[in-house]
Write an enzyme that holds these catalytic residues in place. Structure first.
Site, PDB file in Angstrom:
ATOM      1  CG  ASP A   1      -1.929   1.049   1.204  1.00  0.00           C
ATOM      2  OD1 ASP A   1      -2.690   1.102   0.225  1.00  0.00           O
ATOM      3  OD2 ASP A   1      -1.942   1.877   2.141  1.00  0.00           O
TER       4      ASP A   1
ATOM      5  CE  LYS B   1      -1.869   5.216   1.157  1.00  0.00           C
ATOM      6  NZ  LYS B   1      -2.025   4.969   2.591  1.00  0.00           N
TER       7      LYS B   1
END
Ligand code: ADP
Ligand code: ASP
Ligand code: MG
Length: 814
Positions: free
Chosen positions: A677, A681
């Protein structure tokens, strides 16, 4: 004397006819000519009936019966029983004549224009007769007069031309002799010199009234209809349209010529020269002042007075190298059309004389094309001119106003408004009077074009945003709440009218073209139809609203694949779903490019740091000429929670379990704990900084043992955490001994990105990061030593929803 005209809807049924009576009654003793249309819908019925007969379809009999019943019912409801007989027998005998005429048409299987006019004239003849009888029975001093005895025309059936000399004299003579206060006359109908019934063209009852008003030099011509005047645009298509209180003859003429049906275009002509004012009034709201049409009005200082449109238009273009400099081509072109009796609605000619292009009615275009090709047969055979090019199904949209000529920039504003909304312009024309600028566009774009132009020219900066929201879970429902709460503020302070037109979850979807009432969106959605991504998209596309925004609150890869379709159709995309921006670089780039090409923003602020303005800040830094040197960030709320909670008195296993149970991680905690994750980003931030990077280019120094990462179930994963507890404790102790805290850090520097666990010493900006907060440090050319810092809650439905909200406002200001 006054002339009043009541349109089809105003006399559609006995209830409405009673309203007409009240209006006429209020005139007290004043002399008045009352011109009426056929009862609402009857002209269409008569035309359909005769078409059936001409096709030798016996259904015409049924249709005729419907017409008869309509009139009989009106008599029974309006006139007292004892006075009904003469009206009833008149209807019966007229119906017999109609039946005979239709039978004739049925037998020979043909309908000539002459017969069609004879048949269709019964609509007005019957309505006016019945209304005059009704007036009499109510004690009014009324008589019936057949307009065919007054209005004399040529033989151009269907749209006859008036002989004003004879007509004016007839009217003057009749009204001079007439002793009755009220004369009721049929609109639309007239007669030729040889005594045949003719008609003045669809919508022509307005014209009848104007002809009479002009002849007798009436004090005023009042057109009573079903709207309160002439509006800034057709109120049926533009909800925000407003009544124009005062307008000039010329402006009204342009607007009606370009489709403002409320006034039949030739109506102005007979009254203009005599300066007779026209009032447009609403039969259903008689106190409303409506619109007054007179000589020059100065436009009350306004430039654009109205926008109108005329549909069913085709473009006919003639072009070719042989046209340059040869005199007489235009003459032959226009002569050809004129000989075929084809009227031209719009003309454009390029200054190079390389082409002539005209807009004409769709129904005329085939005949026109054939005739023009025939005229230029020689030039076409020698390839000096190309065969005519025909484009069908177009619409002309026109801006009208007397004062437009003295203002620059109006056409620029018009075309940029259309361009911004992805309305393709096929041709443009500006009248020499500069009272009109017209553009030819596709039929399907009309509603969008009218509404966006109306917004630009009449709505003092109120911009409407039309949202289509997919995903109404935690984030989506919070977002809808925020929109509802802020609706008034957005409108008043930011001049944004935000409407949610469509919503969908994975089960159902619902649409409301007027905006879904946000207090009840759950009920509306529950009663919606079966959800389908493709249908959702198709519906948005066919609605073709200006400023449409697709909002994706899902985490679905499938949904993220649809963004290109939206952008391609000038529908902006706002998403909190990270997949599109962090998958293949080419797709990310394609979406950005489409957004530019189709003038529709693609925004995803919430992909990094939820509601924190990270991406927007980055964009501003770059736009202002700054260069990103390094980005350091803690971007995972889940990992932050885990490492803030973990110490030597709890096990790593228990902390992760707690994080999972409290919803701080994805249901599958490895997505967070593996760092994927965070990789997504930092990848997005690197891309937004202008670097071409893919997920594989990011180094991930995993802190979890390989075995834990490769487990195939949550249970196995948690088991493996237990097994490696000693290693986790060791990591913690090493950090604690160095007076540091463990943080999962993402870093981007010199074009390279990496993520991994780091020991952060006391005093560092990351050291005191609480709970699930995020922090980003931007080191740039302008912020070389002391970075620009953005810090705050980086997860949670409320803040994510507010980030989406902020993207919507950005689109509003776009
Ligand atoms: P009537 O039967 O009374 O003659 P029409 O149907 O011919 O009425 O004309 C009224 C209609 O014109 C309105 O109901 C509206 O739909 C349409 N219209 C189109 N453009 C305009 C406009 N700019 N202002 C008002 N009405 C318009
Ligand atoms: N009844 C005719 C029509 O429908 C004329 C009119 O109403 O103005 O076109
Ligand atoms: Mg009309």
């Amino acid at each position: 004397m006054k002339v009043l005209k009541f349109g089809g809807t105003s006399v559609a049924n006995p209830e409405n006819i009673n309203k007409v009576k009240s209006i006429v009654q209020k005139l007290d003793k004043e002399k008045v000519a009352v011109v009426v249309s056929a009862f609402g819908g009857v002209t269409d019925l008569l035309l359909n009936t005769s078409a059936l007969a001409a096709r030798q379809d016996t259904a015409y009999k049924e249709s005729l019966k419907t017409i008869e019943d309509k009139h009989i019912t009106a008599i029974r409801e309006l006139i007292p029983v004892q006075n009904q007989s003469s009206a009833l027998s008149k209807v019966k005998s007229d119906m017999n004549v109609l039946e005979t005429l239709l039978e004739g048409s049925f037998l020979i299987g043909e309908l000539t224009p002459k017969l069609s006019d004879k048949i269709v004239s019964y609509g007005e003849l019957l309505s006016s007769y019945i209304i005059s009888e009704f007036f009499k029975s109510e004690g009014l001093d009324a008589i019936f007069k057949d307009s065919r005895e007054l209005i004399i025309t040529d033989n151009n059936f269907g749209k006859a031309n008036v002989n004003f000399e004879k007509t004016n004299q007839n009217c003057i003579d009749f009204f001079k002799e007439n002793k009755h206060q009220i004369v009721v006359l049929p609109g639309f109908v007239s007669s030729s010199k040889s005594g045949d019934s003719t008609t003045l063209g669809r919508g022509g009852s307005d014209y009848t009234a104007a002809i009479i008003a002009g002849a007798v030099e009436a004090d005023i011509l009042e057109i009573w209809t079903d709207v309160s005047g002439m509006y800034t645009a057709n109120p049926r298509l533009v909800k925000q349209a407003k009544c124009v209180a005062h307008i000039s003859y010329e402006e009204a003429m342009e607007l009606s010529h370009f489709g403002a049906k409320v006034l039949f275009p030739p109506t102005i002509q007979p009254v203009l020269g005599k300066g007779i004012p026209i009032a447009i009034k609403n039969t259903f709201d008689p106190e409303n002042p409506g619109t007054l049409i007179t000589k020059n009005t100065n436009g009350n200082g306004k430039t654009v007075r109205g926008i109108s449109h005329v549909g069913n238009i085709s473009l006919l273009s003639l072009e070719g190298p042989g046209m340059i400099g040869i005199p007489g081509i235009s003459k032959r072109f226009f002569e050809t059309l004129s000989l075929k009796n084809i009227s031209i609605v719009l003309i454009t000619q390029a200054s190079s004389e390389h082409s002539i292009c005209v807009g004409i009615a769709d129904e005329d275009v085939d005949v026109a094309a054939e005739a023009v090709n025939e005229t230029f047969e020689y030039e076409i055979s020698t390839k000096k001119i190309k065969p005519v090019i025909v484009e069908k199904d177009l619409t002309i949209i026109a801006l009208v106003g007397d004062n437009m000529k003295s203002h620059q920039g109006l056409s620029g504003k018009m075309f940029s408004t259309l361009g911004k909304n992805n309305v393709n312009i096929r041709a443009i024309a500006q009248g020499a009077s500069e009272r009109n600028i017209s553009a030819v566009i596709k039929k399907d774009d009309v509603k969008k074009a009218l509404n966006s132009l109306h917004e630009t020219f009449f709505e003092e900066n109120i911009k409407q945003l039309n949202l289509f929201v997919m995903g109404v879970g935690n984030v989506g429902s919070k977002f809808l709440d925020q929109i509802r709460q802020q609706k008034k503020y957005l409108k008043e302070e930011l001049k944004l009218n935000v409407r949610v037109i469509g919503i969908s979850n994975s089960r159902t979807m619902a649409f409301d073209e007027n905006g879904i009432p946000l207090k009840e969106w759950e009920t509306v959605l529950a009663n919606g139809e079966k959800a389908d991504k493709q249908t959702f998209f198709d519906r948005i596309k066919s609605l073709n609203y200006r400023n449409s925004v697709f909002v994706d609150n899902t985490a679905s890869a499938e949904v993220s694949k649809t963004y290109a379709d939206y952008l391609h159709n000038s529908i902006s995309v706002v998403t909190c779903n990270k997949i599109a921006c962090s998958s293949d670089y080419t797709y990310y780039k394609e979406l950005k490019q489409l957004a530019k090409q189709y003038n529709s923003p693609f925004l995803f602020e919430t992909n990094v740091g939820a509601g924190l303005p990270i991406i927007d800040t980055l964009k501003h830094l770059i736009a202002s000429g700054d260069k990103i040197k390094k980005i350091q960030a803690v971007l995972s709320g889940s990992l932050n929670f885990v490492f803030n909670t973990f110490n030597d008195s709890v096990t790593f296993h228990d902390v992760v379990k707690q994080a999972q149970e409290q919803g701080y991680t994805e249901p599958d905690p490895t997505i967070d704990l593996s760092g994927v994750d965070v990789m997504r980003k930092i990848l997005i931030l690197a891309r937004e900084s202008g670097y071409e990077l893919d997920i594989d280019d990011i180094a991930n120094e995993a802190f979890l043992p390989k075995e834990s990462l490769e487990t195939d179930s949550n249970e196995a994963f948690f088991e493996s955490l237990k097994k490696y507890e000693n290693d986790f404790q060791k990591m913690y102790k090493e950090a604690a001994n160095a007076d540091s805290k463990l943080k999962y850090v993402a870093q981007f520097e010199d074009g390279k990105a990496k993520v991994g666990l780091q020991k952060i010493p006391k005093g560092h900006d990351f050291y005191n990061l609480e709970g699930s907060d995020n922090i980003v440090l931007f080191y740039t050319e302008r912020y070389p030593n002391q970075p620009m810092i953005i810090k705050g809650a980086g997860a949670g439905a409320d803040v994510t929803a507010s980030g989406i909200f902020a993207d919507i406002i950005r689109i509003g200001n776009f």
